[in-house]
Structures are given as structure tokens and as C-alpha cells.
Scaffold this active site. Sequence first.
Site, PDB file in Angstrom:
ATOM      1  N   LYS A   1       0.806  -1.234   0.000  1.00  0.00           N
ATOM      2  CA  LYS A   1       0.000   0.000   0.000  1.00  0.00           C
ATOM      3  C   LYS A   1       0.835   1.278   0.000  1.00  0.00           C
ATOM      4  O   LYS A   1       0.392   2.344   0.451  1.00  0.00           O
ATOM      5  CB  LYS A   1      -1.009   0.039   1.181  1.00  0.00           C
ATOM      6  CG  LYS A   1      -1.879  -1.194   1.333  1.00  0.00           C
ATOM      7  CD  LYS A   1      -2.352  -1.798   0.034  1.00  0.00           C
ATOM      8  CE  LYS A   1      -3.378  -0.970  -0.679  1.00  0.00           C
ATOM      9  NZ  LYS A   1      -3.671  -1.586  -2.025  1.00  0.00           N
TER      10      LYS A   1
ATOM     11  N   GLY B   1       2.268   2.464  -2.921  1.00  0.00           N
ATOM     12  CA  GLY B   1       2.383   3.014  -4.271  1.00  0.00           C
ATOM     13  C   GLY B   1       2.934   2.025  -5.283  1.00  0.00           C
ATOM     14  O   GLY B   1       3.476   2.418  -6.314  1.00  0.00           O
TER      15      GLY B   1
ATOM     16  N   TRP C   1       1.466   2.413  -8.846  1.00  0.00           N
ATOM     17  CA  TRP C   1       2.028   3.592  -9.502  1.00  0.00           C
ATOM     18  C   TRP C   1       3.447   3.299  -9.991  1.00  0.00           C
ATOM     19  O   TRP C   1       3.799   3.576 -11.144  1.00  0.00           O
ATOM     20  CB  TRP C   1       2.016   4.764  -8.513  1.00  0.00           C
ATOM     21  CG  TRP C   1       2.279   6.111  -9.097  1.00  0.00           C
ATOM     22  CD1 TRP C   1       2.268   6.459 -10.428  1.00  0.00           C
ATOM     23  CD2 TRP C   1       2.577   7.308  -8.366  1.00  0.00           C
ATOM     24  NE1 TRP C   1       2.551   7.792 -10.555  1.00  0.00           N
ATOM     25  CE2 TRP C   1       2.740   8.343  -9.315  1.00  0.00           C
ATOM     26  CE3 TRP C   1       2.713   7.604  -6.999  1.00  0.00           C
ATOM     27  CZ2 TRP C   1       3.033   9.648  -8.926  1.00  0.00           C
ATOM     28  CZ3 TRP C   1       3.000   8.905  -6.618  1.00  0.00           C
ATOM     29  CH2 TRP C   1       3.156   9.913  -7.569  1.00  0.00           C
TER      30      TRP C   1
ATOM     31  N   HIS D   1       7.242  -7.734  -2.206  1.00  0.00           N
ATOM     32  CA  HIS D   1       7.131  -6.949  -0.964  1.00  0.00           C
ATOM     33  C   HIS D   1       8.143  -7.445   0.068  1.00  0.00           C
ATOM     34  O   HIS D   1       8.108  -7.031   1.227  1.00  0.00           O
ATOM     35  CB  HIS D   1       5.740  -7.115  -0.343  1.00  0.00           C
ATOM     36  CG  HIS D   1       4.611  -6.495  -1.111  1.00  0.00           C
ATOM     37  ND1 HIS D   1       4.622  -5.196  -1.545  1.00  0.00           N
ATOM     38  CD2 HIS D   1       3.412  -7.006  -1.490  1.00  0.00           C
ATOM     39  CE1 HIS D   1       3.466  -4.930  -2.171  1.00  0.00           C
ATOM     40  NE2 HIS D   1       2.727  -6.018  -2.147  1.00  0.00           N
TER      41      HIS D   1
ATOM     42  N   ARG E   1       6.028   4.825   1.923  1.00  0.00           N
ATOM     43  CA  ARG E   1       5.019   5.870   2.124  1.00  0.00           C
ATOM     44  C   ARG E   1       4.836   6.060   3.623  1.00  0.00           C
ATOM     45  O   ARG E   1       5.129   5.136   4.397  1.00  0.00           O
ATOM     46  CB  ARG E   1       3.719   5.349   1.494  1.00  0.00           C
ATOM     47  CG  ARG E   1       2.569   6.302   1.462  1.00  0.00           C
ATOM     48  CD  ARG E   1       1.342   5.619   0.875  1.00  0.00           C
ATOM     49  NE  ARG E   1       0.298   6.571   0.590  1.00  0.00           N
ATOM     50  CZ  ARG E   1      -0.922   6.241   0.219  1.00  0.00           C
ATOM     51  NH1 ARG E   1      -1.263   4.958   0.073  1.00  0.00           N
ATOM     52  NH2 ARG E   1      -1.828   7.168  -0.017  1.00  0.00           N
TER      53      ARG E   1
ATOM     54  N   ARG F   1      -7.932   4.086  -4.895  1.00  0.00           N
ATOM     55  CA  ARG F   1      -8.927   4.566  -3.943  1.00  0.00           C
ATOM     56  C   ARG F   1      -8.943   6.085  -3.949  1.00  0.00           C
ATOM     57  O   ARG F   1      -9.793   6.693  -4.576  1.00  0.00           O
ATOM     58  CB  ARG F   1      -8.616   3.999  -2.549  1.00  0.00           C
ATOM     59  CG  ARG F   1      -9.737   4.177  -1.535  1.00  0.00           C
ATOM     60  CD  ARG F   1      -9.339   3.640  -0.179  1.00  0.00           C
ATOM     61  NE  ARG F   1      -8.205   4.346   0.376  1.00  0.00           N
ATOM     62  CZ  ARG F   1      -8.301   5.420   1.163  1.00  0.00           C
ATOM     63  NH1 ARG F   1      -9.491   5.870   1.507  1.00  0.00           N
ATOM     64  NH2 ARG F   1      -7.226   6.026   1.618  1.00  0.00           N
TER      65      ARG F   1
HETATM   66  P1  A3P Z   1      -4.999   5.084  -1.095  1.00  0.00           P
HETATM   67  O1  A3P Z   1      -5.667   3.845  -0.545  1.00  0.00           O
HETATM   68  O2  A3P Z   1      -4.484   5.965  -0.004  1.00  0.00           O
HETATM   69  O3  A3P Z   1      -5.823   5.813  -2.070  1.00  0.00           O
HETATM   70  P2  A3P Z   1      -0.344  -0.142  -3.690  1.00  0.00           P
HETATM   71  O4  A3P Z   1      -0.326   0.163  -5.145  1.00  0.00           O
HETATM   72  O5  A3P Z   1       1.011  -0.322  -3.093  1.00  0.00           O
HETATM   73  O6  A3P Z   1      -1.303  -1.213  -3.346  1.00  0.00           O
HETATM   74  O7  A3P Z   1      -0.844   1.202  -2.986  1.00  0.00           O
HETATM   75  C1  A3P Z   1      -2.157   1.620  -3.202  1.00  0.00           C
HETATM   76  C2  A3P Z   1      -2.249   3.113  -2.936  1.00  0.00           C
HETATM   77  O8  A3P Z   1      -1.692   3.834  -4.037  1.00  0.00           O
HETATM   78  C3  A3P Z   1      -3.693   3.536  -2.833  1.00  0.00           C
HETATM   79  O9  A3P Z   1      -3.696   4.612  -1.904  1.00  0.00           O
HETATM   80  C4  A3P Z   1      -3.987   3.975  -4.257  1.00  0.00           C
HETATM   81  O10 A3P Z   1      -5.073   4.840  -4.381  1.00  0.00           O
HETATM   82  C5  A3P Z   1      -2.685   4.663  -4.632  1.00  0.00           C
HETATM   83  N1  A3P Z   1      -2.452   4.719  -6.071  1.00  0.00           N
HETATM   84  C6  A3P Z   1      -2.767   3.791  -7.018  1.00  0.00           C
HETATM   85  N2  A3P Z   1      -2.385   4.195  -8.231  1.00  0.00           N
HETATM   86  C7  A3P Z   1      -1.796   5.404  -8.071  1.00  0.00           C
HETATM   87  C8  A3P Z   1      -1.211   6.336  -8.980  1.00  0.00           C
HETATM   88  N3  A3P Z   1      -1.153   6.096 -10.278  1.00  0.00           N
HETATM   89  N4  A3P Z   1      -0.710   7.477  -8.472  1.00  0.00           N
HETATM   90  C9  A3P Z   1      -0.764   7.733  -7.152  1.00  0.00           C
HETATM   91  N5  A3P Z   1      -1.313   6.901  -6.237  1.00  0.00           N
HETATM   92  C10 A3P Z   1      -1.827   5.737  -6.695  1.00  0.00           C
END
Ligand code: A3P
Length: 302
Positions: free
Chosen positions: A48, A50, A53, A111, A133, A265
Site C-alpha cells: 500500500k 504506491g 504507480w 514486498h 510511504r 482509492r
Molecule cells: P490510497 O488507498 O491511499 O488511495 P499499492 O499500489 O502499493 O497497493 O498502494 C495503493 C495506494 O496507491 C492507494 O492509496 C492507491 O489509491 C494509490 N495509487 C494507485 N495508483 C496510483 C497512482 N497512479 N498514483 C498515485 N497513487 C496511486
Amino acid sequence: PMEKIPEGFDLYFYEGRWYPSIFFHGIISFQQHFKAQDADLILITFPKSGTTWLKALAFTIENRKNYPFSESPLLTTNPHDLILFLEDEIYGKNPILKLEDLPSPRVLATHMPHSALPTSMKESNCRVVYMCRNPLDVFISFRHFAITLSNTPFDPSLIEECFDMFCRGVSIYGPFWDHVLEYWKASRERPDKVLFLKYEDMKEDPISHCKVLAKFMGLPFSVEEESQGVIEEVLKLCSFDNLKDLEVNKNEKNRNGHPYSMFFRKGEVGDWANFLTPSMLERMNKLMEEKFAGSGLNFKFS
Ligand code: A3P
């Protein structure tokens, strides 16, 4: 020993870390059998932080000469299906791909904590991009992810118990601070091998960090690319707003029947403030002061 996250995730304690039981077989198998190659690029994150991304960015940087942006596979495929998880999709019980079938250079994700990485990764010159993060947003993001995976409604009354677990280090791939600190130290010792990124910094200054990432990957943006606005295009394609509204990420499900929308999200820094109390913030601040003392590592919460 075992602990259970309320939504039903079993965690196993192994060599000082908490691992999700569903990946345990794959984690051991990855640890024992993975043979790293010097050309490998491994994306590593605390869950969680990023990952989605980072996968989108690394894929786009790597393939920017192979497709026009308007035909990028990212437009029709979720980033997690473009860069696979070692402990699940390659070494897990139902692997979907064999490593031999991957073109070189291989781009993979995990991870795994640094101390638990396969020996071959430590010995080879393979590159690691680590993204983390702030722990409060990680915690809240995981709360929402867990309820989606388990198909249960959001229950605010569970936050206190789960936060206490997180602070005791009990979280998937936790303790959180051991995870980030180990990669932080590794990046100080071998900056050529480990790139350390923070979600908050990427959000604040995406252009600089995208350049740093491409350079680290050995694929720096040329002067022409920079003047043509290629970096901006990469960032736009991989942006939260763009990805979340694509048909695949909005309406489709992954092979386990979970909606891809669960990876998108809010995508903001500081959403924890809508869920956590000032005393929880205080507890986390104290913990971080204690755990990160003398390391030079810190996080922005807003
Ligand atoms: P939130 O739940 O705070 O919105 P991971 O990809 O490691 O599972 O992390 C998920 C988090 O990254 C979520 O945060 C999600 O919304 C956010 N996220 C997903 N795609 C993203 C993007 N392209 N840019 C920035 N944040 C992103």
C-alpha cells in the site's frame, strides 16, 4: 506464531517478520530458488505504498520506445498484470508464468523485506527500486484494501485494534519500520543498486523523481525527449486520475475475482487524518522518533 487481521488474513511470524499465510509457500520458494541476473530490475514496496504507480511508471519508462503512448498496454491492462509479483505469481502455488518465459531485462516485483531477499539478489548487480510511504496513509490504505478483499463493509470500530497491531509491528510484511529502514540503509550503502523513493516526494515533484527513476533504470530521458514533453506524457499516462478511469481498472476483475478498482482509492497524501485521532498520530510520531533515531529517515504526513 500466528496472528489474524480481523478481515481474515492470517499472518505467520517467520525470521522476525509477519507474512501473509496465503503467500507463505511462494515467499519461501522465492527465497530459496530465485537466481537474480545482473540485468534484473526488482520493484520493492511495503504493501500500500504506491506499488501500482511504481509498476506503471517503470513499465512505461522501460517500454517508451516500443509503443506510442496512445497504444500503451497500460491502457488495457492493470499494472499488476504487466509486472508480476515474485512470491505470488511466479513462486506461488498457482504460478502464472515461468521466469524463463520473461524477456530480458526482467522487471519483477516483491514486498519482501531486505533481510529476507534471496542470496542471489544480494550477490548479483541486479537493481532494486524501493518505494515507501508514510505509515499512517499505509495503514489506512490497507484497512480499505482488506475490506475490499474480504468483501466486508468498512467498520471504523476496528481501526483502534488494527492500529495497535500495526504499531506492535503486526502487519503484512511488517514491522513497517524494519522494512523501510533496511532498504534505507541498503540505499545509503549501495546507491547504484538500491534507489529509495517516497510516495510523498513523488507526489510533490513527480518530474524530478521520474527522471531519477529513468536514470537509475539505465534509461535516462534524452534532451530531445525532455524538450518534447515525454516525461510529462509518462506521468500523465501513469497518473492516478488516468489509470483509475480506464475501463480495465474501473470495471474488470483480476484472476482471483477481485476488482482492479481496489488498487485505486484516493491516491492522496494525508487521508489518514479522516480516520485517525490526534493521540494515534502522537503514538506513531513517538514510535518513528524511536525507530528512526540517527538514521536520517523521516516521513511527511501531509
Ligand atoms: P490510497 O488507498 O491511499 O488511495 P499499492 O499500489 O502499493 O497497493 O498502494 C495503493 C495506494 O496507491 C492507494 O492509496 C492507491 O489509491 C494509490 N495509487 C494507485 N495508483 C496510483 C497512482 N497512479 N498514483 C498515485 N497513487 C496511486
